[in-house]
Design a protein around this motif. Structure first.
Motif, PDB file in Angstrom:
ATOM      1  N   UNK A  45       0.747  -1.297   0.056  1.00  0.00           N
ATOM      2  CA  UNK A  45      -0.065  -0.118  -0.021  1.00  0.00           C
ATOM      3  C   UNK A  45       0.831   1.200  -0.150  1.00  0.00           C
ATOM      4  N   UNK A  46       1.888   1.224   0.629  1.00  0.00           N
ATOM      5  CA  UNK A  46       2.857   2.293   1.021  1.00  0.00           C
ATOM      6  C   UNK A  46       3.427   2.682  -0.203  1.00  0.00           C
ATOM      7  N   UNK A  47       3.916   1.827  -1.195  1.00  0.00           N
ATOM      8  CA  UNK A  47       4.672   1.635  -2.366  1.00  0.00           C
ATOM      9  C   UNK A  47       3.734   2.312  -3.564  1.00  0.00           C
ATOM     10  N   UNK A  48       2.412   2.492  -3.277  1.00  0.00           N
ATOM     11  CA  UNK A  48       1.468   2.888  -4.529  1.00  0.00           C
ATOM     12  C   UNK A  48       1.822   4.663  -4.392  1.00  0.00           C
ATOM     13  N   UNK A  49       1.997   5.160  -5.867  1.00  0.00           N
ATOM     14  CA  UNK A  49       2.530   6.375  -5.979  1.00  0.00           C
ATOM     15  C   UNK A  49       1.627   7.632  -5.589  1.00  0.00           C
ATOM     16  N   UNK A  50       0.374   7.495  -5.226  1.00  0.00           N
ATOM     17  CA  UNK A  50      -0.214   8.639  -5.018  1.00  0.00           C
ATOM     18  C   UNK A  50      -1.137   8.335  -3.848  1.00  0.00           C
ATOM     19  N   UNK A  51      -1.648   9.426  -3.223  1.00  0.00           N
ATOM     20  CA  UNK A  51      -2.390   8.987  -1.737  1.00  0.00           C
ATOM     21  C   UNK A  51      -3.877   8.449  -2.367  1.00  0.00           C
ATOM     22  N   UNK A  52      -4.169   8.815  -3.602  1.00  0.00           N
ATOM     23  CA  UNK A  52      -5.618   8.330  -3.936  1.00  0.00           C
ATOM     24  C   UNK A  52      -5.584   6.970  -4.255  1.00  0.00           C
ATOM     25  N   UNK A  53      -4.467   6.589  -4.903  1.00  0.00           N
ATOM     26  CA  UNK A  53      -4.485   5.021  -5.213  1.00  0.00           C
ATOM     27  C   UNK A  53      -4.199   4.225  -3.750  1.00  0.00           C
ATOM     28  N   UNK A  54      -3.567   4.907  -2.724  1.00  0.00           N
ATOM     29  CA  UNK A  54      -3.372   4.312  -1.360  1.00  0.00           C
ATOM     30  C   UNK A  54      -4.813   4.336  -0.664  1.00  0.00           C
ATOM     31  N   UNK A  55      -5.532   5.241  -1.132  1.00  0.00           N
ATOM     32  CA  UNK A  55      -6.904   5.156  -0.402  1.00  0.00           C
ATOM     33  C   UNK A  55      -7.683   4.338  -0.809  1.00  0.00           C
ATOM     34  N   UNK A  56      -7.753   3.967  -2.367  1.00  0.00           N
ATOM     35  CA  UNK A  56      -8.628   3.266  -3.010  1.00  0.00           C
ATOM     36  C   UNK A  56      -8.181   1.692  -2.477  1.00  0.00           C
ATOM     37  N   UNK A  57      -6.780   1.398  -2.437  1.00  0.00           N
ATOM     38  CA  UNK A  57      -6.349   0.205  -2.150  1.00  0.00           C
ATOM     39  C   UNK A  57      -6.661  -0.209  -0.578  1.00  0.00           C
ATOM     40  N   UNK A  58      -6.695   0.843   0.420  1.00  0.00           N
ATOM     41  CA  UNK A  58      -7.080   0.592   1.750  1.00  0.00           C
ATOM     42  C   UNK A  58      -8.516  -0.034   1.665  1.00  0.00           C
ATOM     43  N   UNK A  95      -2.859 -11.352  10.274  1.00  0.00           N
ATOM     44  CA  UNK A  95      -2.553 -12.636  10.137  1.00  0.00           C
ATOM     45  C   UNK A  95      -2.832 -13.401   8.633  1.00  0.00           C
ATOM     46  N   UNK A  96      -3.390 -12.701   7.988  1.00  0.00           N
ATOM     47  CA  UNK A  96      -3.496 -13.095   6.342  1.00  0.00           C
ATOM     48  C   UNK A  96      -3.378 -11.729   5.526  1.00  0.00           C
ATOM     49  N   UNK A  97      -2.975 -12.194   4.106  1.00  0.00           N
ATOM     50  CA  UNK A  97      -2.594 -10.896   3.286  1.00  0.00           C
ATOM     51  C   UNK A  97      -3.101 -11.297   1.869  1.00  0.00           C
ATOM     52  N   UNK A  98      -3.888 -10.073   1.404  1.00  0.00           N
ATOM     53  CA  UNK A  98      -4.334 -10.210   0.012  1.00  0.00           C
ATOM     54  C   UNK A  98      -3.173  -9.583  -0.944  1.00  0.00           C
ATOM     55  N   UNK A  99      -3.005 -10.136  -1.946  1.00  0.00           N
ATOM     56  CA  UNK A  99      -2.210  -9.680  -3.107  1.00  0.00           C
ATOM     57  C   UNK A  99      -2.850  -9.212  -4.152  1.00  0.00           C
ATOM     58  N   UNK A 100      -2.698  -8.472  -5.000  1.00  0.00           N
ATOM     59  CA  UNK A 100      -3.363  -7.836  -6.172  1.00  0.00           C
ATOM     60  C   UNK A 100      -2.541  -8.095  -7.558  1.00  0.00           C
ATOM     61  N   UNK A 101      -2.945  -7.995  -8.758  1.00  0.00           N
ATOM     62  CA  UNK A 101      -2.511  -7.881  -9.822  1.00  0.00           C
ATOM     63  C   UNK A 101      -1.867  -6.622  -9.884  1.00  0.00           C
ATOM     64  N   UNK A 102      -0.727  -6.715 -10.522  1.00  0.00           N
ATOM     65  CA  UNK A 102       0.311  -5.211 -10.848  1.00  0.00           C
ATOM     66  C   UNK A 102      -0.640  -4.186 -11.619  1.00  0.00           C
ATOM     67  N   UNK A 103      -0.205  -3.019 -11.413  1.00  0.00           N
ATOM     68  CA  UNK A 103      -1.131  -1.838 -11.835  1.00  0.00           C
ATOM     69  C   UNK A 103      -2.138  -1.429 -11.146  1.00  0.00           C
ATOM     70  N   UNK A 104      -2.854  -0.326 -11.447  1.00  0.00           N
ATOM     71  CA  UNK A 104      -3.897   0.335 -10.865  1.00  0.00           C
ATOM     72  C   UNK A 104      -5.397  -0.715 -10.830  1.00  0.00           C
ATOM     73  N   UNK A 105      -5.552  -1.053  -9.816  1.00  0.00           N
ATOM     74  CA  UNK A 105      -6.996  -2.130  -9.817  1.00  0.00           C
ATOM     75  C   UNK A 105      -8.006  -1.330  -9.282  1.00  0.00           C
ATOM     76  N   UNK A 106      -7.747   0.017  -9.123  1.00  0.00           N
ATOM     77  CA  UNK A 106      -8.804   0.589  -8.153  1.00  0.00           C
ATOM     78  C   UNK A 106     -10.328   1.049  -8.916  1.00  0.00           C
ATOM     79  N   UNK A 107     -10.396   0.816 -10.121  1.00  0.00           N
ATOM     80  CA  UNK A 107     -11.547   0.857 -10.799  1.00  0.00           C
ATOM     81  C   UNK A 107     -12.276  -0.391 -11.479  1.00  0.00           C
ATOM     82  N   UNK A 108     -11.354  -1.455 -11.185  1.00  0.00           N
ATOM     83  CA  UNK A 108     -11.688  -2.517 -12.015  1.00  0.00           C
ATOM     84  C   UNK A 108     -12.343  -3.532 -10.924  1.00  0.00           C
ATOM     85  N   UNK A 109     -12.912  -4.557 -11.623  1.00  0.00           N
ATOM     86  CA  UNK A 109     -13.208  -5.806 -10.700  1.00  0.00           C
ATOM     87  C   UNK A 109     -12.110  -6.947 -10.317  1.00  0.00           C
TER      88      UNK A 109
END
Ligand SMILES: CC(C)(COP(=O)(O)OP(=O)(O)OC[C@H]1O[C@@H](n2cnc3c(N)ncnc32)[C@H](O)[C@@H]1OP(=O)(O)O)[C@@H](O)C(=O)NCCC(=O)NCCS
Length: 245
Positions: free
Chosen positions: A139-152, A176-190
């Motif tokens: 989450x912290x590696x995402x470049x903008x605060x809006x992307x961080x907010x979406x990821x949150x 105790x569990x973690x989610x990982x996402x496909x690379x890139x901006x996932x914020x507007x997608x399913x």
């Protein structure tokens, strides 16, 4: 295997009518819970979501909305208690300001979460406090605060959906569990992210499938379903409108 996800935007519903039908539809315990809310707004929201839940369930078995009976596990997860249903029906409810989500599956345990994303939230601080170190780093590696907010909000809804599917709520530590996402901006997608577990949870990623997406500009929703390994799950989004009769 299909999982139905019923989204209800209160702005698109006849909430007055739904709420006023609750006296004849909800059971004694639900009515007592409804009546304990101090503010009319909260009473109405509880009534609408529980009437909707019962109406949705009546699409899955030949029972009227008032006929559904529930019991609860140790952590408060409601499940259907009606005997002699031809097929077991699993469900989970989530509500947030202005909307609700009901997930229903015939075959598998399910958890859902919906959040209104316009509220103020100190996202990175909350993530630091509750999420796993891997999630916080990504989450912290995402470049903008809006992307961080979406990821949150992506992570929050997904994590809630998992602990709700397990039925244990916050008895499961969120780090105790973690989610990982496909690379890139996932914020507007399913997206269909992957989960991994710390050994303490004794769970396996192979038996879980997830879905997560934004709904309009104001909401984000996620669902978790426990399957057999390799099963194909189709998540079907459905919308309720009017008084949803
Ligand atoms: C109760 C909990 C399971 C979910 O609560 P929530 O996110 O506040 O609320 P939701 O609207 O998504 O879900 C509530 C519904 O889930 C169901 N539910 C209650 N206990 C449950 C449980 N143990 N497991 C699954 N579902 C449950 C009920 O239908 C409940 O609706 P009702 O109260 O109207 O009967 C629990 O995880 C919790 O308290 N979470 C707090 C959220 C939080 O602070 N998260 C931190 C992320 S940074």
């Amino acid at each position: 295997m299909e999982v139905d996800l019923w989204f209800a935007d209160y702005a698109a519903l006849r909430c007055e009518e739904l709420a006023s039908s609750s006296d004849g539809i909800l059971d004694t315990e639900e009515l007592a819970r409804r009546n304990r809310f101090v503010f009319e707004r909260d009473r109405r929201s509880f009534a609408v979501s529980h009437v909707l839940l019962r109406r949705v369930l009546s699409r899955y078995a030949p029972l009227a909305p008032a006929e559904w009976r529930f019991d609860f596990n140790t952590w408060g997860k409601p499940r259907i208690a009606n005997p002699n249903l031809e097929r077991a029906v699993y469900f989970n409810l989530s509500h947030t300001r202005g909307a609700a989500l009901v997930g229903v599956s015939y075959d598998s345990e399910i958890g859902v979460d919906i959040e209104q994303t316009e509220r103020d939230a100190s996202c990175v601080e909350l993530a630091d406090r509750y999420f796993s170190p891997t999630e916080v780093r990504a989450l912290r590696e995402l470049p903008s605060s809006s992307q961080q907010r979406e990821r949150f909000f992506e992570l929050w809804t997904l994590k809630e959906s998992y602990i709700k599917a397990r039925g244990m709520g916050l008895a499961i530590p969120l780090d105790q569990f973690s989610f990982s996402f496909p690379p890139g901006d996932t914020s507007s997608a399913e997206v269909t992210p992957r989960i991994s577990f710390s050994p303490t949870l004794g769970d396996s990623p192979d038996v879980w499938q997830f879905i997560q997406r934004p709904i309009g500009a104001s909401f984000r929703a996620a669902a978790a379903v426990r399957t057999s390994p390799g099963a194909t799950v189709q998540f079907l989004w459905k919308q309720t409108t009017g008084d949803f009769v």
